[in-house]
Structures are given as C-alpha cells and as structure tokens.
Design an enzyme around this catalytic site. Structure first.
Site, short mmCIF file in Angstrom:
data_model
loop_
_atom_site.label_atom_id
_atom_site.label_comp_id
_atom_site.label_asym_id
_atom_site.label_seq_id
_atom_site.Cartn_x
_atom_site.Cartn_y
_atom_site.Cartn_z
N ASP A 139 11.36 -14.58 43.91
CA ASP A 139 10.30 -13.96 43.11
C ASP A 139 8.91 -14.48 43.51
O ASP A 139 8.04 -14.60 42.66
CB ASP A 139 10.57 -14.26 41.63
CG ASP A 139 9.70 -13.43 40.70
OD1 ASP A 139 9.27 -12.35 41.11
OD2 ASP A 139 9.44 -13.88 39.57
N CYS A 193 24.76 2.82 32.56
CA CYS A 193 23.87 3.09 31.43
C CYS A 193 24.21 4.40 30.72
O CYS A 193 24.01 4.52 29.50
CB CYS A 193 22.41 3.13 31.90
SG CYS A 193 21.75 1.52 32.33
N CYS A 203 11.36 -0.82 22.94
CA CYS A 203 10.18 -1.46 23.54
C CYS A 203 9.00 -1.41 22.58
O CYS A 203 8.56 -0.32 22.19
CB CYS A 203 9.82 -0.78 24.86
SG CYS A 203 8.36 -1.51 25.64
N CYS A 219 3.38 -3.45 29.13
CA CYS A 219 4.49 -4.39 28.95
C CYS A 219 3.98 -5.73 28.43
O CYS A 219 3.03 -6.31 28.98
CB CYS A 219 5.22 -4.58 30.28
SG CYS A 219 6.57 -5.76 30.21
N CYS A 249 13.94 -5.49 25.39
CA CYS A 249 14.74 -4.49 26.10
C CYS A 249 16.08 -5.06 26.55
O CYS A 249 17.05 -4.31 26.76
CB CYS A 249 13.97 -3.92 27.29
SG CYS A 249 13.57 -5.10 28.57
N CYS A 253 20.21 -4.22 24.68
CA CYS A 253 21.13 -3.63 25.66
C CYS A 253 22.59 -3.96 25.33
O CYS A 253 22.95 -5.13 25.22
CB CYS A 253 20.79 -4.13 27.06
SG CYS A 253 21.91 -3.48 28.33
#
Length: 379
Positions: A139, A193, A203, A219, A249, A253
């Site tokens: 990252d 999904c 969100c 975000c 989020c 899930c």
C-alpha cells in the site's frame, strides 16, 4: 543456495513459506491488468480521487507492475488478518462521546510489518533460484493491489471496492511481492455479492456511488485521513464520532460473519486509542499525540488534522457544557482548526437550545392539563 526447485514445486513452497511467515493466504498472478485500466481512467476522470493527486500523477503505471520493476513476470499477492479480539465496534459507534478509530489502525502500522515479512519471503525464494529479483509492496507504491489480489484468487471485489473472501470476510491487509520468474498462476474465485447492496445502503455519506465505485471525496476514510484542508460542512454531521477512518461498509457485509481474528500481537489495540473519550483526545498536546501514535498509521495525519477530526465529532455529540468548554479552549491555534471548532460550537449551542425547548414543552403541557381538570365538564 539450496537445491533449485521446479516452478510448480517452488509455487507450492512459496505458499507454505507464506503461511509460516504469518500470512493467511498466498496467491500468484501475472502482471496483466489491462482490464483495469479503463476503469481506473474513468474513476480519475470523474475526480473521484479528490486531492490524492499522486493517483492521477502515476496514472496507468498503477496497472502496470512490470514497469515498476522491469523484468517482473509474476506478482505474489498475500493477505494478513488484522481484526483484534476486542474490536468493540458497536459499543464505540453507539456512544457519541467516544472516538471511533478504524480497527485496522488501533495497533501498530501494518506497512513495515508486512513489508518485512514479504522481504523474508523473497529471500527464502531466492535460496531456491539461480537468480531472482524481487520487490515488496504494501500500500505504498502506485500499484493496483486489489485487482492483483482478485486475479491471484485471494477473493473477489465487493461493491464497496474491497476484497472479500468466503472464509475470511474483508478485515485483512494486502501485500505484493514482484518477482521475475514465470511461476504458475492461480485462478480468480467466483464473486459472491449477488444482489446484496448492504454496503451501499449503510454508507453514512453515500460514498459508494455505484456498485464497485467509491467517490473518495465523500468517504469518511478519505475525509479523516487523506484530506488536508477543511471537511465539507454538509458531510460533517454524517461523520458521527468517526475520527480516523470508517468500517461501516465492512461491518454490514454478510461475509464478515466469517472474519478471522488476527494472530499478530502488533495489531492489538493500543489502550489510549481503544474507545477513547473525545474530550480527553481533544486535550492532547502535539507531544502527547506523537508519543501515543509512535509506530501507528495515525501519526501520518499529524496533530492538526487529528484535532480537526475530533472537533467534528464533538460537534456531533449531544449537548454538554464540558464539550463546549473543551472546544473554546483550543480556539486560536490554527485557522483550519478554528473553522471546525466554530462549526462544532454552533452545533452544540443548537442542541442546547433544543434541550431547553424540550424541557419547557412538557411543563406547559402539564399546566394545560391542570387547568383543564379544574374546568367544568361542559366548559
């Protein structure tokens, strides 16, 4: 050098070594991300990257690992769980006087840990190759790590744009090791999904503008971590008590019912960051901030933005005189902070006035009832 292995044996060994080094899964893929290039360009064209100029600056380099390390033939993609045993998601989010820090940032900064493990993996592979060039990424370079992880079979891309795994949900870090040997590649997994849009619905700021597409400018993770300036006023009330990142989020899930806990002590929550009182955090000096966040991902946003985020959360908290006093106490330190303090104070005063009205109304209603009781029935 140990005895060279054939490529199939070596691929098997690499996965075994990866598990021994603490990764939960290892996959191998080629460097072809040509299918991702149009999506990346469209995302950049819509300015969804906000002020993250480095994303536009590197452009399509992110989709071309072989240009980052010339000669690269394969990408070894790994994942490592980070969810601590005592995450306390709900109890922190439900208490508006506490500060919520995204669970990946509660412990030690993952970048160095994963990079060191990937380097060790590269050195282990090197022992079984006549020659090997490798480079670890965590990252921290212009590389599309999620499409690579998807191609390597580590999971599929969820509608929130994160990688989902059937056995592990999404609470894990990703890392990559670029190598210049033609290892056999793994196959992608089927997406799971379906018609679920829970992440899009939950969100707080509506940042998931369409399936698989996040407008970073909305975000909360971007607003609290990447954005250097003022947080848009219309988004501040939607942030609640989230002061560094957001996990909503992921929490909603269904696949995260299968999330696995981390086995890394370094990812255990630091006490001062785990369900902390907002007022206490807002009182931190820069020296205290730097001391507590040493070796933490949080440190990179700096003390000023840390206070900015907390000021917004204090503005979203219920009316409290001590909150008002805390906000007043930091006036004049920096124009950016002053702007958010002024907004937070206005929010607090508005709630105080609302409380006064709520208290007065029942008193008036009781008085009316008393008078009515004293009147004749036919009055």
């Amino acid at each position: 050098m140990s005895e060279p292995l054939d490529l199939n044996q070596l691929a098997h060994k690499i996965k075994q070594w990866g598990l021994e080094l603490g990764f939960q899964q290892v996959g191998i893929t080629d460097t072809d991300l040509s299918e991702s290039e149009p999506k990346l360009q469209a995302w950049l064209d819509k300015q969804y990257h906000g002020e993250m100029d480095w994303m536009a600056r590197h452009g399509m380099l992110r989709a071309r690992p072989h240009e980052l390390l010339p000669g690269t033939l394969r990408v070894i993609s790994v994942r490592m769980n980070y969810l601590p045993a005592n995450a306390a998601f709900a109890s922190t989010l439900k208490n508006p006087k506490l500060g919520y820090v995204s669970r990946y940032a509660l412990g030690r900064d993952y970048h160095k840990l994963l990079r060191n493990r990937l380097k060790k993996l590269g050195e282990m592979i090197q022992q079984h190759c006549v020659s090997l060039n490798f480079r670890p990424f965590v990252d921290s370079a212009p590389i599309l790590e999620r499409p690579l992880a998807e191609k390597a079979g580590l999971g599929w891309t969820g509608k929130h744009s994160l990688i989902l795994n059937r056995e592990a949900g999404s609470f894990f870090f990703l890392g990559e090791l670029l190598v210049d040997i033609p290892l056999p590649v793994d196959q992608p997994v089927e997406e799971g999904c379906g018609k679920c849009v829970a992440c899009m619905t939950i969100c707080p700021t509506g940042a998931i503008v369409e399936p698989y597409t996040v407008d970073a400018r909305r975000c909360i993770s971007y607003l609290t971590i990447e954005l250097e300036g003022a947080i848009p006023e219309e988004l501040r009330p939607l942030m609640g008590n989230r002061i560094y990142g957001c996990d909503d989020c992921q929490l909603i899930c269904p696949w995260n019912r299968y999330s696995q806990l981390t086995t890394e002590d370094d990812f255990s929550p630091r006490k001062p960051l785990h369900a902390p009182e907002l007022i206490e955090l807002f009182a931190w000096s820069e020296e205290k901030f730097l001391k507590v966040t040493e070796g933490s991902a949080i440190r990179r946003i700096g003390h000023l933005r840390w206070l900015r985020n907390i000021a917004v959360a204090l503005g979203n908290a219920p009316w409290d005189e001590t909150i008002l006093a805390a906000l007043e106490s930091r006036k004049g330190e920096h124009p950016l902070l002053d702007e958010h303090i002024a907004w937070a104070i206005a929010q607090q005063i508005e709630r105080r006035n609302a409380c006064i009205v709520e208290v007065q109304l029942p008193k008036k209603q009781r008085l009316v009832r008393v008078i009515e009781k004293g009147l004749p029935r036919d009055a």
